[in-house]
Structures are given as C-alpha cells and as structure tokens.
Motif scaffolding. Structure first.
Motif, PDB file in Angstrom:
ATOM      1  N   ASN A  22       0.822  -1.214   0.000  1.00 60.86           N
ATOM      2  CA  ASN A  22       0.000   0.000   0.000  1.00 60.86           C
ATOM      3  C   ASN A  22       0.852   1.258   0.000  1.00 60.86           C
ATOM      4  N   TYR A  23       1.925   1.254   0.781  1.00 59.98           N
ATOM      5  CA  TYR A  23       2.813   2.420   0.825  1.00 59.98           C
ATOM      6  C   TYR A  23       3.385   2.696  -0.565  1.00 59.98           C
ATOM      7  N   PHE A  24       3.938   1.677  -1.187  1.00 56.34           N
ATOM      8  CA  PHE A  24       4.543   1.877  -2.506  1.00 56.34           C
ATOM      9  C   PHE A  24       3.498   2.309  -3.535  1.00 56.34           C
ATOM     10  N   SER A  25       2.313   1.769  -3.425  1.00 49.07           N
ATOM     11  CA  SER A  25       1.252   2.138  -4.355  1.00 49.07           C
ATOM     12  C   SER A  25       0.820   3.592  -4.145  1.00 49.07           C
ATOM     13  N   GLU A  27       2.332   6.123  -2.194  1.00 56.67           N
ATOM     14  CA  GLU A  27       3.364   7.162  -2.082  1.00 56.67           C
ATOM     15  C   GLU A  27       4.302   7.214  -3.279  1.00 56.67           C
ATOM     16  N   ARG A  28       4.488   6.103  -3.945  1.00 63.37           N
ATOM     17  CA  ARG A  28       5.464   6.058  -5.032  1.00 63.37           C
ATOM     18  C   ARG A  28       4.836   5.664  -6.366  1.00 63.37           C
ATOM     19  N   ASP A  29       3.542   5.395  -6.341  1.00 63.10           N
ATOM     20  CA  ASP A  29       2.813   4.991  -7.542  1.00 63.10           C
ATOM     21  C   ASP A  29       3.488   3.787  -8.216  1.00 63.10           C
ATOM     22  N   GLU A  30       3.917   2.832  -7.373  1.00 57.04           N
ATOM     23  CA  GLU A  30       4.548   1.598  -7.849  1.00 57.04           C
ATOM     24  C   GLU A  30       3.750   0.412  -7.319  1.00 57.04           C
ATOM     25  N   ASP A  31       3.550  -0.566  -8.158  1.00 51.89           N
ATOM     26  CA  ASP A  31       2.881  -1.783  -7.720  1.00 51.89           C
ATOM     27  C   ASP A  31       3.927  -2.848  -7.431  1.00 51.89           C
ATOM     28  N   LEU A  32       3.945  -3.295  -6.178  1.00 51.72           N
ATOM     29  CA  LEU A  32       4.851  -4.366  -5.775  1.00 51.72           C
ATOM     30  C   LEU A  32       4.039  -5.627  -5.536  1.00 51.72           C
ATOM     31  N   GLY A  33       4.622  -6.753  -5.851  1.00 52.38           N
ATOM     32  CA  GLY A  33       3.990  -8.028  -5.553  1.00 52.38           C
ATOM     33  C   GLY A  33       4.330  -8.479  -4.143  1.00 52.38           C
ATOM     34  N   ASP A  34       3.769  -9.607  -3.781  1.00 50.61           N
ATOM     35  CA  ASP A  34       4.020 -10.161  -2.456  1.00 50.61           C
ATOM     36  C   ASP A  34       5.495 -10.496  -2.256  1.00 50.61           C
ATOM     37  N   LEU A  35       6.137 -11.052  -3.289  1.00 54.15           N
ATOM     38  CA  LEU A  35       7.542 -11.442  -3.169  1.00 54.15           C
ATOM     39  C   LEU A  35       8.430 -10.235  -2.895  1.00 54.15           C
ATOM     40  N   ALA A  36       8.292  -9.185  -3.692  1.00 58.86           N
ATOM     41  CA  ALA A  36       9.125  -7.988  -3.510  1.00 58.86           C
ATOM     42  C   ALA A  36       8.853  -7.340  -2.155  1.00 58.86           C
ATOM     43  N   SER A  37       7.588  -7.270  -1.767  1.00 61.16           N
ATOM     44  CA  SER A  37       7.244  -6.677  -0.475  1.00 61.16           C
ATOM     45  C   SER A  37       7.781  -7.523   0.673  1.00 61.16           C
ATOM     46  N   GLY A  38       7.729  -8.837   0.522  1.00 60.54           N
ATOM     47  CA  GLY A  38       8.286  -9.724   1.540  1.00 60.54           C
ATOM     48  C   GLY A  38       9.790  -9.574   1.665  1.00 60.54           C
ATOM     49  N   MET A  39      10.449  -9.366   0.528  1.00 62.26           N
ATOM     50  CA  MET A  39      11.907  -9.172   0.558  1.00 62.26           C
ATOM     51  C   MET A  39      12.256  -7.847   1.247  1.00 62.26           C
ATOM     52  N   ILE A  40      11.464  -6.809   1.028  1.00 66.16           N
ATOM     53  CA  ILE A  40      11.686  -5.537   1.715  1.00 66.16           C
ATOM     54  C   ILE A  40      11.478  -5.724   3.215  1.00 66.16           C
ATOM     55  N   LEU A  41      10.419  -6.438   3.597  1.00 59.68           N
ATOM     56  CA  LEU A  41      10.166  -6.703   5.014  1.00 59.68           C
ATOM     57  C   LEU A  41      11.331  -7.472   5.629  1.00 59.68           C
ATOM     58  N   ASP A  42      11.826  -8.490   4.931  1.00 64.65           N
ATOM     59  CA  ASP A  42      12.967  -9.257   5.437  1.00 64.65           C
ATOM     60  C   ASP A  42      14.199  -8.373   5.595  1.00 64.65           C
ATOM     61  N   PHE A  43      14.406  -7.447   4.656  1.00 61.15           N
ATOM     62  CA  PHE A  43      15.527  -6.516   4.775  1.00 61.15           C
ATOM     63  C   PHE A  43      15.385  -5.672   6.033  1.00 61.15           C
ATOM     64  N   PHE A  44      14.183  -5.126   6.259  1.00 55.58           N
ATOM     65  CA  PHE A  44      13.967  -4.319   7.464  1.00 55.58           C
ATOM     66  C   PHE A  44      14.259  -5.130   8.722  1.00 55.58           C
ATOM     67  N   ILE A  45      13.764  -6.357   8.744  1.00 51.38           N
ATOM     68  CA  ILE A  45      13.968  -7.199   9.918  1.00 51.38           C
ATOM     69  C   ILE A  45      15.452  -7.517  10.101  1.00 51.38           C
TER      70      ILE A  45
END
Length: 76
Positions: A22-25, A27-45
């Motif tokens: 939702n943030y990327f959609s 704030e950045r007008d970008e559509d991310l899939g579950d995989l890319a969003s999960g990888m970002i979450l893993d990076f944060f963690i």
C-alpha cells in the motif's frame, strides 16, 4: 539480533506485506507483488530491527530511571 531473528505470525507478516504494498502504491505509484514486499520486510527485519530494538531498550531505561527518581522524591 541476526541470530535471534524476529519471528512474525503469518497474519502479522501478511499485514506488514500489505502495508508495504500500500505504501509503494500510494506514495510512489509503484505496484509491488508479495515477493518484492516480503523481501523488503525481510531486509527491514535483518538490517534495521536491531536499531529499533536498541532504541526501545534505551527509551525504557530512561523512562524507568525517571520513575525511580520520582520514587526517591517521596522519601520523608
């Protein structure tokens, strides 16, 4: 914290992935899939969670220290 990686419930992980999408959609007008969003979450963690954890520990220490000082002020 890398050895003690934060473990999320499936529900919490799905919620966080949805929030990232939702943030990327929005704030950045970008559509991310579950995989890319999960990888970002893993990076944060993996890379950032330790900093947030340490800040929380420090904030708790300061808070408790202040409360202990308040307790000493009621001495007679």
């Amino acid at each position: 914290m890398k050895n003690n990686k934060i473990k999320l419930t499936n529900e919490k992980r799905e919620y966080m992935i949805s929030a990232i999408k939702n943030y990327f959609s929005n704030e950045r007008d970008e559509d991310l899939g579950d995989l890319a969003s999960g990888m970002i979450l893993d990076f944060f963690i993996d890379e950032l969670a330790t900093e947030f954890y340490n800040q929380g520990v420090y904030d708790s220490y300061v808070y408790m220290n202040d409360r202990c000082e308040d307790l000493l002020s009621i001495q007679k």
